[in-house]
Design a protein around this motif. Structure first.
Motif, PDB file in Angstrom:
ATOM      1  N   ARG A   1     233.677  -4.348  78.562  1.00 43.19           N
ATOM      2  CA  ARG A   1     233.243  -5.440  77.639  1.00 43.19           C
ATOM      3  C   ARG A   1     232.231  -5.098  77.157  1.00 43.19           C
ATOM      4  O   ARG A   1     231.979  -5.933  75.901  1.00 43.19           O
ATOM      5  N   ALA A   2     230.977  -5.132  77.525  1.00 44.00           N
ATOM      6  CA  ALA A   2     229.863  -3.884  76.299  1.00 44.00           C
ATOM      7  C   ALA A   2     230.413  -3.543  74.948  1.00 44.00           C
ATOM      8  O   ALA A   2     230.542  -3.591  74.158  1.00 44.00           O
ATOM      9  N   HIS A   3     231.479  -2.601  75.681  1.00 45.79           N
ATOM     10  CA  HIS A   3     232.263  -1.684  74.385  1.00 45.79           C
ATOM     11  C   HIS A   3     232.903  -2.300  73.782  1.00 45.79           C
ATOM     12  O   HIS A   3     232.964  -1.927  72.240  1.00 45.79           O
ATOM     13  N   ILE A   4     233.815  -3.442  74.201  1.00 48.21           N
ATOM     14  CA  ILE A   4     234.267  -4.083  73.747  1.00 48.21           C
ATOM     15  C   ILE A   4     233.915  -5.219  72.420  1.00 48.21           C
ATOM     16  O   ILE A   4     233.896  -5.036  70.814  1.00 48.21           O
ATOM     17  N   ILE A   5     232.524  -5.670  72.844  1.00 46.15           N
ATOM     18  CA  ILE A   5     231.639  -6.275  72.052  1.00 46.15           C
ATOM     19  C   ILE A   5     230.905  -5.282  71.274  1.00 46.15           C
ATOM     20  O   ILE A   5     230.232  -5.702  69.835  1.00 46.15           O
ATOM     21  N   ALA A   6     230.763  -4.567  71.827  1.00 43.43           N
ATOM     22  CA  ALA A   6     229.894  -3.318  70.426  1.00 43.43           C
ATOM     23  C   ALA A   6     230.553  -3.073  69.695  1.00 43.43           C
ATOM     24  O   ALA A   6     230.221  -3.101  68.030  1.00 43.43           O
ATOM     25  N   ILE A   7     232.180  -2.750  69.995  1.00 39.26           N
ATOM     26  CA  ILE A   7     233.040  -2.414  68.306  1.00 39.26           C
ATOM     27  C   ILE A   7     232.980  -3.631  67.444  1.00 39.26           C
ATOM     28  O   ILE A   7     233.104  -3.572  66.233  1.00 39.26           O
ATOM     29  N   ALA A   8     233.205  -4.718  68.086  1.00 40.16           N
ATOM     30  CA  ALA A   8     233.264  -6.065  67.527  1.00 40.16           C
ATOM     31  C   ALA A   8     231.949  -6.555  66.270  1.00 40.16           C
ATOM     32  O   ALA A   8     232.236  -6.311  65.451  1.00 40.16           O
ATOM     33  N   LEU A   9     230.679  -6.419  67.021  1.00 41.44           N
ATOM     34  CA  LEU A   9     229.514  -6.011  66.169  1.00 41.44           C
ATOM     35  C   LEU A   9     229.143  -5.402  65.003  1.00 41.44           C
ATOM     36  O   LEU A   9     229.351  -5.227  64.412  1.00 41.44           O
ATOM     37  N   LEU A  10     229.954  -4.020  64.704  1.00 50.42           N
ATOM     38  CA  LEU A  10     229.540  -3.150  64.277  1.00 50.42           C
ATOM     39  C   LEU A  10     230.567  -3.697  63.094  1.00 50.42           C
ATOM     40  O   LEU A  10     230.260  -2.883  62.191  1.00 50.42           O
TER      41      LEU A  10
END
Ligand SMILES: [Zn+2]
Length: 251
Positions: free
Chosen positions: A137-146
């Motif tokens: 989930r952190a990975h998915i959110i990080a991609i969205a954030l970037l």
């Protein structure tokens, strides 16, 4: 050669998101592991960190990255990313410092977390309880954030607030906070293809400049000692054609 800082260990949700964003940038081969450019960045980054650190629980760390547009962006957890070409775009120390102060202010305001809270429905109680999101989930959110950080993700209001807090930090760190205003003017005159995302939120309307100038007038005891004249700026020049070594995935 001067080195990138070591990433902060994951201890809560903000550092977890920060780490996931770092991993993603590393995966893309963008993070500069070592380069003499770190020596150019360090004195300014250190002065801003010292001033801003009491306002944020995790250490600020500045990483150089290689991307197509001169830019800077901050992720939750204290990491600030500075695109190498920004060191050449900035006309003086104050413009570069103003940009870094603005980014640090986004982190202090938790703007990245708030953005993801809205976008990804991170639950308020998850944030307050500092529950970790888990690697996927952190990975998915990080991609969205970037993605958001590269595409006008913040509202104009969030940008103006970051400008104002950033100007306080810069003034306290001894950098003329007019640097950010000068940078806006440079952007307005720049070829639009080269207008960095960090300030391209309605770059021409001047609203952010007006908000900053009002803040300077309202807090004259802090700001009146700084000159609005860019001729008083301290020159900044990063060495050209210097080597850059990149962090590689899997290392
Ligand atoms: Zn911003």
């Amino acid at each position: 050669m001067a080195q990138a800082p070591a990433p902060e260990p994951v201890t809560d949700q903000e550092t977890e998101l920060g780490q996931a964003a770092y991993d993603q940038l590393k995966q893309k081969g963008e993070i500069i592991e070592s380069s003499p450019l770190y020596d150019s960045l360090k004195p300014i980054a250190d002065a801003i960190s010292r001033t801003a650190q009491p306002r944020y629980p995790h250490p600020f760390k500045f990483f150089l990255v290689h991307e197509t547009q001169p830019n800077a962006f901050a992720t939750p957890g204290g990491n600030v990313y500075v695109v190498d070409s920004l060191l050449y775009f900035a006309k003086n120390t104050e413009e570069l410092a103003g940009t870094l102060c603005h980014e640090v202010a986004h982190t202090i305001h938790r703007d990245g977390v708030a953005l993801m809270e809205k976008e990804q429905r991170i639950k308020r109680h998850e944030i307050e309880a500092a529950i970790l999101l888990g690697p996927t989930r952190a990975h998915i959110i990080a991609i969205a954030l970037l993605g958001k950080l590269h595409s006008l993700g913040y509202s104009r209001d969030a940008e103006s607030k970051a400008d104002v807090t950033g100007s306080d930090i810069c003034a306290q760190a001894g950098y003329n906070p007019w640097g950010l205003v000068w940078l806006f003017h440079d952007f307005q005159q720049a070829d639009t293809r080269h207008v960095p995302q960090l300030l391209s939120d309605h770059p021409a309307d001047g609203a952010r400049i007006q908000t900053l100038q009002q803040h300077f007038r309202d807090n004259a005891s802090t700001f009146s000692k700084f000159s609005s004249d860019p001729k008083t700026a301290k020159p900044f020049s990063a060495p050209r054609n210097v080597p850059e070594q990149f962090l590689r995935p899997g290392h």
